[in-house]
Write a protein that holds these residues in place. Structure first.
Motif, PDB file in Angstrom:
ATOM      1  N   LEU A  39       9.133  -0.540 -11.432  1.00 56.67           N
ATOM      2  CA  LEU A  39       7.958  -1.200 -10.800  1.00 56.67           C
ATOM      3  C   LEU A  39       6.965  -1.229 -11.955  1.00 56.67           C
ATOM      4  CD1 LEU A  39       7.343   0.114  -7.373  1.00 56.67           C
ATOM      5  CD2 LEU A  39       8.091  -2.004  -8.022  1.00 56.67           C
ATOM      6  N   ALA A  40       6.844  -0.061 -12.816  1.00 52.42           N
ATOM      7  CA  ALA A  40       6.171  -0.363 -13.841  1.00 52.42           C
ATOM      8  C   ALA A  40       6.356  -1.375 -15.059  1.00 52.42           C
ATOM      9  CB  ALA A  40       5.918   1.248 -14.554  1.00 52.42           C
ATOM     10  N   GLN A  41       7.636  -1.445 -15.020  1.00 51.61           N
ATOM     11  CA  GLN A  41       8.136  -2.460 -15.938  1.00 51.61           C
ATOM     12  C   GLN A  41       7.725  -3.856 -15.417  1.00 51.61           C
ATOM     13  OE1 GLN A  41      12.355  -2.470 -16.584  1.00 51.61           O
ATOM     14  NE2 GLN A  41      12.354  -3.882 -18.380  1.00 51.61           N
ATOM     15  N   GLU A  42       7.974  -4.012 -14.207  1.00 49.44           N
ATOM     16  CA  GLU A  42       7.745  -5.373 -13.575  1.00 49.44           C
ATOM     17  C   GLU A  42       6.394  -5.746 -13.687  1.00 49.44           C
ATOM     18  OE1 GLU A  42       9.835  -7.889 -12.315  1.00 49.44           O
ATOM     19  OE2 GLU A  42      11.502  -6.548 -13.364  1.00 49.44           O
ATOM     20  N   LEU A  43       5.385  -4.828 -13.467  1.00 47.88           N
ATOM     21  CA  LEU A  43       3.990  -5.118 -13.566  1.00 47.88           C
ATOM     22  C   LEU A  43       3.459  -5.440 -15.076  1.00 47.88           C
ATOM     23  CD1 LEU A  43       2.759  -2.077 -11.283  1.00 47.88           C
ATOM     24  CD2 LEU A  43       2.719  -4.830 -10.576  1.00 47.88           C
ATOM     25  N   THR A  44       4.134  -4.622 -15.773  1.00 51.46           N
ATOM     26  CA  THR A  44       3.897  -5.016 -16.999  1.00 51.46           C
ATOM     27  C   THR A  44       4.178  -6.252 -17.673  1.00 51.46           C
ATOM     28  OG1 THR A  44       4.309  -2.878 -17.912  1.00 51.46           O
ATOM     29  CG2 THR A  44       4.184  -4.126 -19.677  1.00 51.46           C
TER      30      THR A  44
ATOM     31  N   THR B 186       1.076  -1.332   0.004  1.00 48.98           N
ATOM     32  CA  THR B 186       0.053  -0.018   0.113  1.00 48.98           C
ATOM     33  C   THR B 186       0.881   1.245  -0.248  1.00 48.98           C
ATOM     34  OG1 THR B 186      -1.868  -1.093   1.185  1.00 48.98           O
ATOM     35  CG2 THR B 186      -1.950   1.181   1.319  1.00 48.98           C
ATOM     36  N   VAL B 187       1.934   1.459   0.787  1.00 48.51           N
ATOM     37  CA  VAL B 187       2.978   2.356   0.797  1.00 48.51           C
ATOM     38  C   VAL B 187       3.502   2.657  -0.508  1.00 48.51           C
ATOM     39  CG1 VAL B 187       4.915   3.153   1.841  1.00 48.51           C
ATOM     40  CG2 VAL B 187       3.525   2.283   3.337  1.00 48.51           C
ATOM     41  N   PHE B 188       3.947   1.320  -0.992  1.00 49.98           N
ATOM     42  CA  PHE B 188       4.553   1.658  -2.572  1.00 49.98           C
ATOM     43  C   PHE B 188       3.680   1.965  -3.420  1.00 49.98           C
ATOM     44  CE2 PHE B 188       8.190  -0.960  -0.476  1.00 49.98           C
ATOM     45  CZ  PHE B 188       9.132  -0.164  -0.823  1.00 49.98           C
ATOM     46  N   ALA B 189       2.560   1.638  -3.480  1.00 49.76           N
ATOM     47  CA  ALA B 189       1.572   2.065  -4.497  1.00 49.76           C
ATOM     48  C   ALA B 189       1.184   3.492  -4.180  1.00 49.76           C
ATOM     49  CB  ALA B 189       0.247   1.232  -4.379  1.00 49.76           C
ATOM     50  N   ALA B 190       1.257   3.831  -2.940  1.00 53.18           N
ATOM     51  CA  ALA B 190       0.894   5.435  -2.881  1.00 53.18           C
ATOM     52  C   ALA B 190       1.968   6.078  -3.199  1.00 53.18           C
ATOM     53  CB  ALA B 190       0.648   5.783  -1.534  1.00 53.18           C
ATOM     54  N   LEU B 191       3.204   5.568  -3.003  1.00 51.19           N
ATOM     55  CA  LEU B 191       4.459   6.435  -3.674  1.00 51.19           C
ATOM     56  C   LEU B 191       4.747   6.215  -5.264  1.00 51.19           C
ATOM     57  CD1 LEU B 191       7.081   5.274  -0.854  1.00 51.19           C
ATOM     58  CD2 LEU B 191       5.703   7.561  -1.096  1.00 51.19           C
ATOM     59  N   ALA B 192       3.878   5.618  -5.943  1.00 47.50           N
ATOM     60  CA  ALA B 192       4.217   5.449  -7.307  1.00 47.50           C
ATOM     61  C   ALA B 192       3.785   6.621  -8.134  1.00 47.50           C
ATOM     62  CB  ALA B 192       3.339   4.091  -7.694  1.00 47.50           C
TER      63      ALA B 192
END
Length: 115
Positions: A101-106, A7-13
């Motif tokens: 993170l965006a690359q990993e999620l993709t 949740t913290v990392f999603a907020a910081l994204a």
């Protein structure tokens, strides 16, 4: 703990939310003051603030008719400890981390068998 860290990392994204946190480093701010420098509606800023609050990164308090935002610096402690455990994140570049993170999620969202 992983859920809270997620949740913290999603907020910081989001760069807007990171800028809000930077602004709150200076002092507590009224929601309208937080919204002022951004070219978006007060409702959009309120959504960003709700995400930051849900992650525990800020707290909000009503003082009279005004809602105030306060940075909760201890909320970043778990994320900081997690990143420091890798030893390579001395000065943390959150923009580069966001791109990673965006690359990993993709890559994880591609259908099975896709390149």
């Amino acid at each position: 703990m992983n859920s809270a860290l997620d949740t913290v990392f999603a907020a910081l994204a989001d760069p807007t939310r990171r800028e809000i946190l930077r602004m709150l480093l200076e002092d507590d701010m009224a929601v309208t003051d937080v919204a002022y420098p951004f070219a978006m509606s007060l409702a959009a800023i309120s959504k960003h603030l709700a995400i930051l609050a849900a992650a525990g990164l800020i707290s909000q308090e009503k003082r009279g008719r005004v809602k105030w935002c306060k940075l909760e610096p201890d909320a970043l402690r778990a994320a900081s400890v997690w990143m420091q455990s890798f030893g390579q994140f001395e000065p943390v570049n959150l923009d580069a981390f966001e791109a990673f993170l965006a690359q990993e999620l993709t890559q994880t969202e591609l259908p099975e068998g896709a390149p």
